[in-house]
Design a protein around this motif. Structure first.
Motif, mmCIF file in Angstrom:
data_model
loop_
_atom_site.group_PDB
_atom_site.id
_atom_site.type_symbol
_atom_site.label_atom_id
_atom_site.label_comp_id
_atom_site.label_asym_id
_atom_site.label_seq_id
_atom_site.Cartn_x
_atom_site.Cartn_y
_atom_site.Cartn_z
ATOM 1 N N TYR A 91 -1.128 -6.208 36.756
ATOM 2 C CA TYR A 91 0.096 -6.321 35.403
ATOM 3 C C TYR A 91 -0.681 -6.057 34.451
ATOM 4 N N TYR A 92 -1.788 -6.550 34.165
ATOM 5 C CA TYR A 92 -3.176 -6.360 33.298
ATOM 6 C C TYR A 92 -3.701 -5.294 32.467
ATOM 7 N N VAL A 93 -3.794 -4.594 33.785
ATOM 8 C CA VAL A 93 -4.789 -2.878 33.780
ATOM 9 C C VAL A 93 -2.994 -2.194 33.562
ATOM 10 N N ASP A 94 -3.324 -2.016 34.890
ATOM 11 C CA ASP A 94 -2.385 -0.512 35.300
ATOM 12 C C ASP A 94 -0.522 -0.565 33.994
ATOM 13 N N ALA A 95 -0.636 -2.040 34.042
ATOM 14 C CA ALA A 95 1.184 -1.976 33.002
ATOM 15 C C ALA A 95 0.941 -2.196 31.303
ATOM 16 N N ARG A 96 -0.316 -2.222 31.297
ATOM 17 C CA ARG A 96 -0.718 -2.585 29.880
ATOM 18 C C ARG A 96 0.388 -2.341 29.502
ATOM 19 N N ASN A 97 0.677 -0.847 29.367
ATOM 20 C CA ASN A 97 1.529 -0.146 28.679
ATOM 21 C C ASN A 97 2.930 -0.082 28.615
ATOM 22 N N ARG A 98 2.936 -0.872 29.267
ATOM 23 C CA ARG A 98 4.946 -1.049 29.495
ATOM 24 C C ARG A 98 5.034 -2.462 30.052
ATOM 25 N N LEU A 99 4.367 -3.481 29.188
ATOM 26 C CA LEU A 99 4.459 -4.627 29.303
ATOM 27 C C LEU A 99 3.976 -5.328 27.436
ATOM 28 N N PRO A 100 4.554 -6.382 27.192
ATOM 29 C CA PRO A 100 3.850 -6.925 26.017
ATOM 30 C C PRO A 100 2.621 -8.162 26.201
ATOM 31 N N PRO A 101 1.609 -8.414 25.498
ATOM 32 C CA PRO A 101 0.594 -8.810 26.361
ATOM 33 C C PRO A 101 1.432 -10.158 26.740
#
Length: 267
Positions: A91-101
């Motif tokens: 969720y921190y690496v692969d989904a970084r562009n899909r989620l707000p920090p």
């Protein structure tokens, strides 16, 4: 809202309520149920399938795994920490562009660095550092772990122990205490090999205790083979109880000569 997402949200609220009242047994039970429910979301790693609720599902799943990591610290379960951290990491690496920090990301990355340091997994510690951006490296949570590792490698153990007072979050204290024990055990092992005995005051300073009573408690709990008498801590007793292994020197010499003769024949 999607019924499955509603069920996860309600279960997660019960988890957070139990966490707030420090009912960690209930938290563990609810967490197991939540992980099963999350398997129904195809928008989560590794599939990342598109869906109308993908962003909400990814966000709540990340929140759940972040709470799981912190719960493992509260319950002092390092194996659970490692499992939950690796489930969270995509969720921190692969989904970084899909989620707000996430506001918890640097805190948890710092906790993981501390765990690796406590477990003496220094190569993995530096591998994790290389994956972080320069902005992340400047975060206080990450800098704290990096400074600890530098002090540990330099043998500046007093700096490591004093760093407990400046930990960026209360969750760091668990690993800081483990690191302090690792340091004391290292000093204790060196001390009993270097000396037959030392005075109580010298032992207290070497082992970085603030009082004689803390030292005596440590000796009783961790090194009952040591003897405290006449104002000194006696290590000789520990040396006498340690088995000595005899080196079969004659056998080694004969084997070496045999190898030499065989090599001479081959040449």
């Amino acid at each position: 809202m999607d019924p499955q997402l509603t069920e996860v949200s309600q279960q997660f609220e019960r988890f957070k309520a139990a966490f707030a009242r420090k009912d960690y047994d209930t938290c563990s039970d609810l967490l197991s149920q939540l992980k099963v429910l999350l398997t129904k979301f195809t928008s989560l790693p590794p599939l990342f399938e598109s869906s109308p609720n993908a962003a909400q599902e990814l966000t709540i799943a990340r929140d759940i795994y972040e709470h799981a990591v912190v719960l493992s610290v509260k319950t002092e379960d390092q194996d659970a920490f490692e499992r939950d951290f690796f489930q969270l990491k995509p969720y921190y690496v692969d989904a970084r562009n899909r989620l707000p920090p996430s506001a918890q990301e640097n805190l948890i990355l710092g906790l993981n660095l501390l765990r690796l340091l406590v477990q003496n997994r220094i190569a993995e510690f530096h591998t994790e550092l290389e994956l972080l951006s320069s902005a992340t490296l400047d975060n206080p949570c990450i800098k704290h772990a990096v400074e600890l590792e530098q002090s540990f490698m330099e043998g500046a153990y007093n700096r490591v122990l004093s760093a407990r007072q400046t930990a960026p979050d209360a969750t760091y204290v668990y690993f800081m205490d483990l690191l302090a024990k690792t340091i004391r055990d290292e000093i204790a092992g060196c001390s009993e090999k270097a000396y037959d005995y030392v005075s109580i005051s010298d032992a207290r300073q070497m082992l970085l205790f603030s009082s004689d009573q803390e030292l005596l408690n440590y000796v009783n709990e961790e090194h009952p083979e040591w003897e405290v008498k006449d104002g000194s801590v006696v290590f000789q007793k520990a040396k006498e109880t340690a088995p000595c292994k005899e080196i079969p020197s004659l056998q080694l010499i004969n084997q070496t000569l045999s190898y030499a003769r065989e090599l001479e024949r081959i040449v």
